[in-house]
Design a protein around this motif. Structure first.
Motif, PDB file in Angstrom:
ATOM      1  N   GLN A 181       9.594 -16.071 -17.076  1.00  0.00           N
ATOM      2  CA  GLN A 181       9.683 -15.455 -15.934  1.00  0.00           C
ATOM      3  C   GLN A 181       8.403 -14.541 -15.973  1.00  0.00           C
ATOM      4  O   GLN A 181       7.674 -14.251 -15.249  1.00  0.00           O
ATOM      5  N   ALA A 182       8.175 -13.686 -17.260  1.00  0.00           N
ATOM      6  CA  ALA A 182       7.273 -12.754 -17.328  1.00  0.00           C
ATOM      7  C   ALA A 182       5.939 -13.463 -17.237  1.00  0.00           C
ATOM      8  O   ALA A 182       4.991 -13.156 -16.655  1.00  0.00           O
ATOM      9  N   HIS A 192      -3.333 -14.317  -8.092  1.00  0.00           N
ATOM     10  CA  HIS A 192      -3.529 -13.539  -6.860  1.00  0.00           C
ATOM     11  C   HIS A 192      -4.641 -12.736  -6.942  1.00  0.00           C
ATOM     12  O   HIS A 192      -5.774 -12.758  -6.012  1.00  0.00           O
ATOM     13  N   THR A 246       5.375 -16.493 -15.698  1.00  0.00           N
ATOM     14  CA  THR A 246       4.821 -16.861 -14.184  1.00  0.00           C
ATOM     15  C   THR A 246       4.517 -15.697 -13.569  1.00  0.00           C
ATOM     16  O   THR A 246       3.477 -15.713 -12.835  1.00  0.00           O
ATOM     17  N   ARG A 247       5.215 -14.735 -13.919  1.00  0.00           N
ATOM     18  CA  ARG A 247       5.013 -13.381 -12.896  1.00  0.00           C
ATOM     19  C   ARG A 247       3.391 -12.755 -13.262  1.00  0.00           C
ATOM     20  O   ARG A 247       2.514 -12.548 -12.446  1.00  0.00           O
ATOM     21  N   ARG A 248       3.063 -13.008 -14.560  1.00  0.00           N
ATOM     22  CA  ARG A 248       1.722 -12.434 -14.961  1.00  0.00           C
ATOM     23  C   ARG A 248       0.688 -13.444 -14.553  1.00  0.00           C
ATOM     24  O   ARG A 248      -0.240 -13.288 -13.968  1.00  0.00           O
ATOM     25  N   GLU A 249       1.129 -14.713 -14.598  1.00  0.00           N
ATOM     26  CA  GLU A 249       0.170 -15.793 -14.097  1.00  0.00           C
ATOM     27  C   GLU A 249      -0.130 -15.642 -12.670  1.00  0.00           C
ATOM     28  O   GLU A 249      -0.955 -15.716 -12.220  1.00  0.00           O
ATOM     29  N   PHE A 250       1.058 -15.401 -11.998  1.00  0.00           N
ATOM     30  CA  PHE A 250       0.899 -15.222 -10.282  1.00  0.00           C
ATOM     31  C   PHE A 250      -0.012 -14.088 -10.262  1.00  0.00           C
ATOM     32  O   PHE A 250      -0.779 -13.981  -9.268  1.00  0.00           O
ATOM     33  N   GLU A 251       0.046 -13.065 -10.753  1.00  0.00           N
ATOM     34  CA  GLU A 251      -0.425 -11.543 -10.578  1.00  0.00           C
ATOM     35  C   GLU A 251      -1.962 -12.044 -10.799  1.00  0.00           C
ATOM     36  O   GLU A 251      -2.874 -11.574 -10.007  1.00  0.00           O
ATOM     37  N   HIS A 252      -2.137 -12.836 -12.117  1.00  0.00           N
ATOM     38  CA  HIS A 252      -3.899 -12.949 -12.455  1.00  0.00           C
ATOM     39  C   HIS A 252      -4.300 -14.177 -11.388  1.00  0.00           C
ATOM     40  O   HIS A 252      -5.383 -13.690 -10.845  1.00  0.00           O
TER      41      HIS A 252
END
Ligand SMILES: *[C@@H]1O[C@H](CO)[C@@H](O)[C@H](O)[C@H]1NC(C)=O
Ligand SMILES: *[C@@H]1O[C@H](CO)[C@@H](O)[C@H](O)[C@H]1NC(C)=O
Length: 255
Positions: free
Chosen positions: A74-75, A85, A77-83
């Motif tokens: 989760q961490a 984005h 994917t969230r980090r990746e998503f933020e990256h």
């Protein structure tokens, strides 16, 4: 009586002894069996308990590990998503600063035609649909590339005529006139003495009757260098339809 008793006793004793002995033995055996079976039970219980404990421990461990992995995932994917984005946003901002131009046709000033060379068109670069952005410069028929990179270069030139050139050739009235229309996107660069033909479009006008319109569209990607100059040459400038800006245009943008 006594004997009897004794005998009886003895008998009984003996009689009873045997069974008693037997019963004792069997009892003892039974006791032993009971003890061993209870030990067995205890051992089984212990084993089962240990197994249960082990299973629970392993299960808990696995669950925790799974939980950890899940949390990590989760961490991630969230980090990746933020990256992603962030990158998309940066790309979008970068895209907006990329050089680009769309030029539209204007009435052409007839130029003296040089031998073996097609005349270059000149363009509107500010009014109507036309624009130049982000350091892309339009100067004297040329689009000047401001930074090296891959560019999409395109042009459409609409030609119009009232009579078929071919017919004229056949009639022999104007044998010097070509029976086709040609559009060339030419690149002039400081690193090479000769102009380079990037794109060429040719159309036969032989089979076309009177009052014809023929668009020639060209478009492709090119790796261009800073300072490269692009232009559009046509076989016959007098046939170019300059009446509308959406009929004849020329543009380039950095990818
Ligand atoms: C297009 O025009 C330019 C400038 O007049 C010239 O240098 C170039 O050779 C022309 N290209 C063609 C294919 O005729
Ligand atoms: C375009 O180039 C010409 C000549 O090199 C220069 O005078 C003009 O200022 C430039 N325009 C822009 C918007 O950079």
């Amino acid at each position: 009586m006594a004997e009897d008793l004794g005998l009886d006793f003895g008998e009984t004793a003996s009689v009873e002894m045997l069974p008693e002995e037997g019963s004792c033995r069997s009892k003892a055996r039974g006791g032993l069996e009971a003890r061993s079976s209870s030990i067995c039970w205890a051992l089984t219980c212990c084993l089962v308990l240990m197994l249960a404990a082990l299973t629970t421990y392993l299960l808990m461990g696995q669950l925790q590990a799974q939980g950890d992995t899940c949390a990590q995932f989760q961490a991630l994917t969230r980090r990746e998503f933020e990256h992603l984005h962030q990158r998309a946003y940066t790309d979008l901002r970068a895209d907006r600063n990329k050089p680009r131009a769309h030029l539209t046709v204007v009435r052409q000033i007839p130029t003296t035609r040089l031998k073996n060379q097609f005349p270059a068109l000149h363009w509107e670069h500010e009014l109507g649909l036309a624009f130049t952005k982000n350091r892309m410069n339009y100067t004297n028929k040329f689009l000047v590339i401001p930074e090296s990179g891959d560019y999409f270069v395109y042009s459409q030139v609409t030609f119009r005529g009232t009579t078929s050139k071919c017919g004229k050739i056949n009639q022999g009235s104007q044998p010097n006139k070509p029976d086709s229309i040609i559009v060339v996107i030419t690149k002039v660069t400081d690193s090479y003495p000769e102009p380079t033909q990037l794109l060429t479009g040719t159309k036969s006008v032989c089979e076309i009757g009177s009052n014809w319109f023929q668009p020639v569209y060209l478009g492709a990607m090119f790796s261009l260098q800073e300072g490269d100059r692009l232009m559009v040459n046509v076989s016959d400038i007098s046939l170019v339809d300059y009446t509308k800006e959406d009929k004849t245009f020329f543009g380039a943008f950095l990818l």
